[in-house]
Design a protein around this motif. Structure first.
Motif, PDB file in Angstrom:
ATOM      1  N   ALA A  73       0.832  -1.199   0.000  1.00 47.58           N
ATOM      2  CA  ALA A  73       0.000   0.000   0.000  1.00 47.58           C
ATOM      3  C   ALA A  73       0.869   1.253   0.000  1.00 47.58           C
ATOM      4  CB  ALA A  73      -0.916  -0.003   1.225  1.00 47.58           C
ATOM      5  N   HIS A  74       1.921   1.236   0.800  1.00 44.70           N
ATOM      6  CA  HIS A  74       2.837   2.375   0.869  1.00 44.70           C
ATOM      7  C   HIS A  74       3.511   2.611  -0.484  1.00 44.70           C
ATOM      8  CE1 HIS A  74       5.559   5.200   2.836  1.00 44.70           C
ATOM      9  NE2 HIS A  74       6.563   4.593   2.231  1.00 44.70           N
ATOM     10  N   GLU A  75       3.995   1.507  -1.098  1.00 44.50           N
ATOM     11  CA  GLU A  75       4.702   1.643  -2.371  1.00 44.50           C
ATOM     12  C   GLU A  75       3.765   2.031  -3.506  1.00 44.50           C
ATOM     13  OE1 GLU A  75       7.330  -1.415  -3.474  1.00 44.50           O
ATOM     14  OE2 GLU A  75       8.463  -1.357  -1.603  1.00 44.50           O
ATOM     15  N   GLU A  76       2.526   1.525  -3.473  1.00 37.50           N
ATOM     16  CA  GLU A  76       1.584   1.873  -4.536  1.00 37.50           C
ATOM     17  C   GLU A  76       1.259   3.359  -4.511  1.00 37.50           C
ATOM     18  OE1 GLU A  76      -1.713  -0.760  -4.100  1.00 37.50           O
ATOM     19  OE2 GLU A  76      -0.846  -2.279  -5.417  1.00 37.50           O
ATOM     20  N   LEU A  77       1.139   3.930  -3.316  1.00 37.50           N
ATOM     21  CA  LEU A  77       0.902   5.371  -3.219  1.00 37.50           C
ATOM     22  C   LEU A  77       2.113   6.147  -3.716  1.00 37.50           C
ATOM     23  CD1 LEU A  77      -0.936   5.649   0.219  1.00 37.50           C
ATOM     24  CD2 LEU A  77      -1.913   5.930  -2.057  1.00 37.50           C
ATOM     25  N   GLN A  78       3.302   5.663  -3.365  1.00 42.42           N
ATOM     26  CA  GLN A  78       4.514   6.314  -3.860  1.00 42.42           C
ATOM     27  C   GLN A  78       4.639   6.186  -5.372  1.00 42.42           C
ATOM     28  OE1 GLN A  78       7.607   4.413  -1.482  1.00 42.42           O
ATOM     29  NE2 GLN A  78       7.892   6.334  -0.376  1.00 42.42           N
ATOM     30  N   ALA A  79       4.194   5.021  -5.905  1.00 36.80           N
ATOM     31  CA  ALA A  79       4.342   4.753  -7.334  1.00 36.80           C
ATOM     32  C   ALA A  79       3.483   5.658  -8.203  1.00 36.80           C
ATOM     33  CB  ALA A  79       4.002   3.290  -7.630  1.00 36.80           C
ATOM     34  N   LEU A  80       2.510   6.352  -7.591  1.00 40.71           N
ATOM     35  CA  LEU A  80       1.696   7.271  -8.379  1.00 40.71           C
ATOM     36  C   LEU A  80       2.554   8.372  -8.990  1.00 40.71           C
ATOM     37  CD1 LEU A  80      -1.404   7.656  -6.017  1.00 40.71           C
ATOM     38  CD2 LEU A  80      -1.238   6.319  -8.132  1.00 40.71           C
ATOM     39  N   THR A  81       3.638   8.717  -8.327  1.00 42.55           N
ATOM     40  CA  THR A  81       4.503   9.792  -8.824  1.00 42.55           C
ATOM     41  C   THR A  81       5.948   9.368  -8.954  1.00 42.55           C
ATOM     42  OG1 THR A  81       4.825  10.589  -6.565  1.00 42.55           O
ATOM     43  CG2 THR A  81       3.040  11.589  -7.865  1.00 42.55           C
ATOM     44  N   ALA A  82       6.261   8.110  -8.596  1.00 42.13           N
ATOM     45  CA  ALA A  82       7.667   7.688  -8.588  1.00 42.13           C
ATOM     46  C   ALA A  82       7.854   6.415  -9.403  1.00 42.13           C
ATOM     47  CB  ALA A  82       8.128   7.455  -7.153  1.00 42.13           C
ATOM     48  N   THR A  83       9.085   6.179  -9.815  1.00 39.37           N
ATOM     49  CA  THR A  83       9.446   4.961 -10.529  1.00 39.37           C
ATOM     50  C   THR A  83       9.793   3.883  -9.511  1.00 39.37           C
ATOM     51  OG1 THR A  83      11.733   5.708 -10.630  1.00 39.37           O
ATOM     52  CG2 THR A  83      10.309   6.208 -12.523  1.00 39.37           C
ATOM     53  N   PRO A  84       9.833   2.588  -9.919  1.00 36.91           N
ATOM     54  CA  PRO A  84      10.222   1.522  -8.989  1.00 36.91           C
ATOM     55  C   PRO A  84      11.585   1.820  -8.362  1.00 36.91           C
ATOM     56  CG  PRO A  84       9.307   0.579 -10.981  1.00 36.91           C
ATOM     57  CD  PRO A  84       9.433   2.051 -11.235  1.00 36.91           C
ATOM     58  N   SER A  85      11.683   1.552  -7.067  1.00 34.53           N
ATOM     59  CA  SER A  85      12.923   1.848  -6.359  1.00 34.53           C
ATOM     60  C   SER A  85      13.089   0.875  -5.209  1.00 34.53           C
ATOM     61  CB  SER A  85      12.910   3.291  -5.829  1.00 34.53           C
ATOM     62  OG  SER A  85      11.851   3.467  -4.899  1.00 34.53           O
ATOM     63  N   GLY A  86      14.288   0.902  -4.610  1.00 34.26           N
ATOM     64  CA  GLY A  86      14.567   0.067  -3.450  1.00 34.26           C
ATOM     65  C   GLY A  86      15.351  -1.174  -3.816  1.00 34.26           C
ATOM     66  N   LEU A  87      15.533  -2.050  -2.832  1.00 30.48           N
ATOM     67  CA  LEU A  87      16.344  -3.254  -2.990  1.00 30.48           C
ATOM     68  C   LEU A  87      15.485  -4.423  -3.458  1.00 30.48           C
ATOM     69  CD1 LEU A  87      19.103  -4.656  -2.592  1.00 30.48           C
ATOM     70  CD2 LEU A  87      18.373  -5.178  -0.246  1.00 30.48           C
ATOM     71  N   LEU A  88      15.882  -5.041  -4.569  1.00 28.52           N
ATOM     72  CA  LEU A  88      15.199  -6.218  -5.105  1.00 28.52           C
ATOM     73  C   LEU A  88      16.081  -7.436  -4.831  1.00 28.52           C
ATOM     74  CD1 LEU A  88      12.826  -7.387  -6.726  1.00 28.52           C
ATOM     75  CD2 LEU A  88      14.143  -6.951  -8.808  1.00 28.52           C
ATOM     76  N   ARG A  89      15.546  -8.390  -4.049  1.00 27.92           N
ATOM     77  CA  ARG A  89      16.309  -9.573  -3.650  1.00 27.92           C
ATOM     78  C   ARG A  89      15.815 -10.781  -4.442  1.00 27.92           C
ATOM     79  NH1 ARG A  89      14.968  -8.934   2.620  1.00 27.92           N
ATOM     80  NH2 ARG A  89      12.934  -8.747   1.619  1.00 27.92           N
ATOM     81  N   ILE A  90      16.736 -11.449  -5.149  1.00 27.29           N
ATOM     82  CA  ILE A  90      16.365 -12.532  -6.060  1.00 27.29           C
ATOM     83  C   ILE A  90      17.243 -13.747  -5.796  1.00 27.29           C
ATOM     84  CG2 ILE A  90      15.939 -13.155  -8.465  1.00 27.29           C
ATOM     85  CD1 ILE A  90      16.256 -10.171  -9.162  1.00 27.29           C
ATOM     86  N   ASN A  91      16.623 -14.928  -5.695  1.00 24.59           N
ATOM     87  CA  ASN A  91      17.337 -16.202  -5.672  1.00 24.59           C
ATOM     88  C   ASN A  91      17.205 -16.837  -7.052  1.00 24.59           C
ATOM     89  OD1 ASN A  91      17.732 -15.752  -2.960  1.00 24.59           O
ATOM     90  ND2 ASN A  91      16.276 -17.314  -2.274  1.00 24.59           N
TER      91      ASN A  91
END
Length: 299
Positions: A73-91
């Motif tokens: 919910a926090h990221e979706e609200l941020q995504a209204l005006t921002a591009t994807p960001s933060g740490l993406l962890r992948i195995n």
């Protein structure tokens, strides 16, 4: 709740502290405060390992949903005006990462410079059992039934047979899968029981089943490739081997035959993914539609 969930998933205060960017002492104190507020012990701690108590298992199942929904919910609200960001962890499997995913990761990073990557590599059968927490796991092959995991099929990967010029000069090149029994075939162990995987070869409507038997069997495709380059025998390799073929390090064997296709999945613990993870999955699908292109880095 978020701090407890990270500790529970990692089964370690030290690993969770690294992921969260907090001092281990602070993390331990905050979780202890949570336990006191609940009046229950959530974790059993020893010098050798950490486990969840019965209450901890119940609490983790409930609070994971709450934490994940709050994060999304926090990221979706941020995504209204921002591009994807933060740490993406992948195995993901190690050799698949090197042969296929490195350029895809680079291409995605150029589209989304605010995303950072933490990539954990393992052998093929252990890609989803890396100890560190992750957002996404890339799996190749059929998946075991699990109601607690969400899988999305990205597409399929074909595998081909290769050997070095030195090996083929010394032993000759097989002209049919039935001749592989007389060759050194580097076995590949991708099964939990440690058995080598049978080669199910396909040419159009024709099929041939071969159990590779030789002095070498490995559980990591990079080792199989290196042994093939050194002349140890014939190996089944996925990904792009164009560079080694061009340099003369490897030559395609039985070029009209292939193994697979093997399904490629992205596996998550929840459908509620942060924006960076959703964007990466869509990018993977776009790349797969073009056949895992070598030009992914320039997309």
């Amino acid at each position: 709740m978020e701090l407890f969930a990270e500790v529970a998933k990692a089964r370690s205060f030290s690993r969770a502290a690294l992921v969260l960017g907090l001092p281990k002492s602070t993390l331990s104190r905050r979780v202890a405060e949570l336990e006191r507020s609940l009046g229950l012990s959530l974790l059993t701690r020893s010098t050798r390992k950490m486990e969840l108590t019965g209450a901890g298992e119940i609490y983790l199942e409930r609070c994971l949903r709450v934490v994940e929904e709050a994060q999304v919910a926090h990221e979706e609200l941020q995504a209204l005006t921002a591009t994807p960001s933060g740490l993406l962890r992948i195995n993901m499997p190690a050799t698949f990462a090197t042969d296929v995913m490195a350029e895809i990761l680079l291409g995605f990073s150029r589209l989304h410079p605010e995303v950072a990557f933490h990539v954990n590599l393992a052998s093929l059968e252990h890609a989803d059992r890396v100890a560190e927490p992750c957002d996404l796991t890339i799996k190749i092959g059929d998946l075991p039934d699990s109601s607690s995991r969400i899988a999305r099929t990205l597409g399929a990967l074909r595998v081909h047979l290769y050997a070095s010029e030195a090996y083929l000069s010394a032993h000759g090149a097989p002209t049919h899968p039935s001749e592989l029994a007389g060759h050194e075939c580097i076995g590949f162990r991708a099964q939990d029981n440690g058995a080598s995987t049978r080669w199910q070869l396909v040419r159009g409507n024709e099929q041939a089943s071969v159990m590779p038997g030789s002095r070498f069997s490995v559980n990591e495709a990079g080792m199989a490739r290196r042994l093939a380059v050194l002349g140890a025998g014939i190996a089944a390799l996925g990904g792009d081997q164009t560079e080694l073929e061009s340099s003369g390090g490897l030559r395609r064997v039985l070029p009209e035959w292939s193994l697979g296709p093997f399904p490629v999945h992205v596996v998550t613990e929840t459908r509620l993914l942060p924006a960076r993870a959703r964007a990466f999955v869509e990018y993977l699908i776009a790349c797969l539609a073009e056949g895992w292109p070598a030009s992914a880095a320039t997309r």
